[in-house]
Design a protein around this motif. Sequence first.
Motif, PDB file in Angstrom:
ATOM      1  N   ARG A  54       8.962   6.796   3.933  1.00 31.26           N
ATOM      2  CA  ARG A  54       7.989   6.182   4.842  1.00 31.26           C
ATOM      3  C   ARG A  54       7.203   7.291   5.562  1.00 31.26           C
ATOM      4  O   ARG A  54       7.776   8.239   6.101  1.00 31.26           O
ATOM      5  CB  ARG A  54       8.717   5.307   5.865  1.00 31.26           C
ATOM      6  CG  ARG A  54       7.785   4.687   6.889  1.00 31.26           C
ATOM      7  CD  ARG A  54       8.524   3.714   7.775  1.00 31.26           C
ATOM      8  NE  ARG A  54       7.674   3.243   8.857  1.00 31.26           N
ATOM      9  CZ  ARG A  54       8.009   2.302   9.733  1.00 31.26           C
ATOM     10  NH1 ARG A  54       9.198   1.718   9.635  1.00 31.26           N
ATOM     11  NH2 ARG A  54       7.180   1.943  10.687  1.00 31.26           N
ATOM     12  N   SER A  55       5.902   7.149   5.537  1.00 35.91           N
ATOM     13  CA  SER A  55       5.057   8.161   6.176  1.00 35.91           C
ATOM     14  C   SER A  55       4.918   7.888   7.662  1.00 35.91           C
ATOM     15  O   SER A  55       5.161   6.772   8.118  1.00 35.91           O
ATOM     16  CB  SER A  55       3.675   8.186   5.525  1.00 35.91           C
ATOM     17  OG  SER A  55       3.034   6.929   5.646  1.00 35.91           O
TER      18      SER A  55
ATOM     19  N   GLU B 175       0.822  -1.204   0.000  1.00 28.78           N
ATOM     20  CA  GLU B 175       0.000   0.000   0.000  1.00 28.78           C
ATOM     21  C   GLU B 175       0.858   1.256   0.000  1.00 28.78           C
ATOM     22  O   GLU B 175       0.450   2.317  -0.492  1.00 28.78           O
ATOM     23  CB  GLU B 175      -0.930   0.013   1.217  1.00 28.78           C
ATOM     24  CG  GLU B 175      -2.045  -1.029   1.144  1.00 28.78           C
ATOM     25  CD  GLU B 175      -3.001  -0.922   2.325  1.00 28.78           C
ATOM     26  OE1 GLU B 175      -2.848   0.034   3.125  1.00 28.78           O
ATOM     27  OE2 GLU B 175      -3.891  -1.773   2.436  1.00 28.78           O
ATOM     28  N   SER B 176       2.047   1.172   0.527  1.00 34.99           N
ATOM     29  CA  SER B 176       2.956   2.330   0.575  1.00 34.99           C
ATOM     30  C   SER B 176       3.472   2.721  -0.801  1.00 34.99           C
ATOM     31  O   SER B 176       4.057   3.783  -0.985  1.00 34.99           O
ATOM     32  CB  SER B 176       4.144   2.013   1.475  1.00 34.99           C
ATOM     33  OG  SER B 176       4.897   0.937   0.936  1.00 34.99           O
TER      34      SER B 176
END
Length: 413
Positions: A412-413, A100-101
């Motif tokens: 990366r969030s 999903e990233s």
Amino acid sequence: MLKNIAEAAKQASFDLLKASTIQKNTALSAIKKHILDNKDIILSANELDMNTGKSNGLNESLLDRLLLTSERLDTICADIDTVIGLDDPVGAEFDGKQLESGLFLKKRKVPLGVIGVIYEARPNVTIDIVSLTLKTGNACILRGGKETLNSNITLVKLITKALVSVGFNENCVQLIEDPNRSLVLELLKMDKYVDMIIPRGGQKLQQVCIENSTIPVITGGIGICHLFVDSSADQTKALEVIENAKVQRPSVCNALDTLLVHNEIAAEFIPKLVVSLGKKDVFLKGCSDSISIDKRIAPIQIDDYDTEWLSLTLGIKIVDTVEDAILHIRTHSTAHSDSILTQNIKNADLFVMSVNSAVVYVNASTRFSDGSQFGLGAEVAVSTQKLHARGPMGLDALTTYKWIGQGDNLIRS
């Protein structure tokens, strides 16, 4: 000295990462040619080892393992051809998935790196190891037994010439020529350079490696192999399978050591067995129940069921049920290879499910537990442990994998 060997092997393993399948196969073909073109030199060196072995009182099973012949060299080279023809596992990608990233994640098979192999009176193992490690892009450090020193020195010199002739790093394959046992202990501590240790020898060697190594160790090759003759077995065919498992080559790890016979057929079957194996000079040692059926069977001691005979000796035990056979195997097996001869599907399924060995057979000889017979080309060992590899270790067993993540400047969030 050993540190230099290990450092050179590590560098060679880095060089091998860049070798294509075609280049590795070319190197294997060169090794095969050098062996076939220099048979006389190899056999002369092996004759020196054989003469020394006889003078030192080596038993027949060890001498058989030590012996090279023109025919055995042909077989070894045929196995090299088989390895050449096998798919190269290195570079194969699997388990790819989009996260999903936005990151695309996959696994890729890669070589282990440097493999140290410690083995005894088996010069053919030298070629098996080299062919499998080269095909998978691994460098290897070999430490054969003192019994095979002349054979191994000659083989590795020829292998080195073959590698250099096709542009490979000569340190892809190295032999520890000094038979001093202290070097084994030193090798076991070289975790900075060596990625796996494979001991191919007796229990003492394997225990030394387990207790002293700071490198992962693959154990196996000790085969106390069993065959259970169920009450429904075809007795005529059973005799043929038993003879093959015991007599074909009694000095190897997949030869039969203990025969379990169902009591419902024991009175009929055991006299046939005694006659059949008597013609092949097999010495039979059995439980009291088997002796009461045929006095030609010698008494067996309980510790004998924990013996890998490596000779024309066979232990016999009569059991009441398939469950009793399974219990005996659990108690005495080294988890190498065990077999059931039966026409009862339920008993066959129970045996396969319950016997926790690396290889379990139904209506087949234990002699099939071999990399060549399994279509692996050769084997670097027969692992009897459960982690990483089990059974005959071919190409796949000499690889690991790395995760590869691909993105488009992802954070990366």
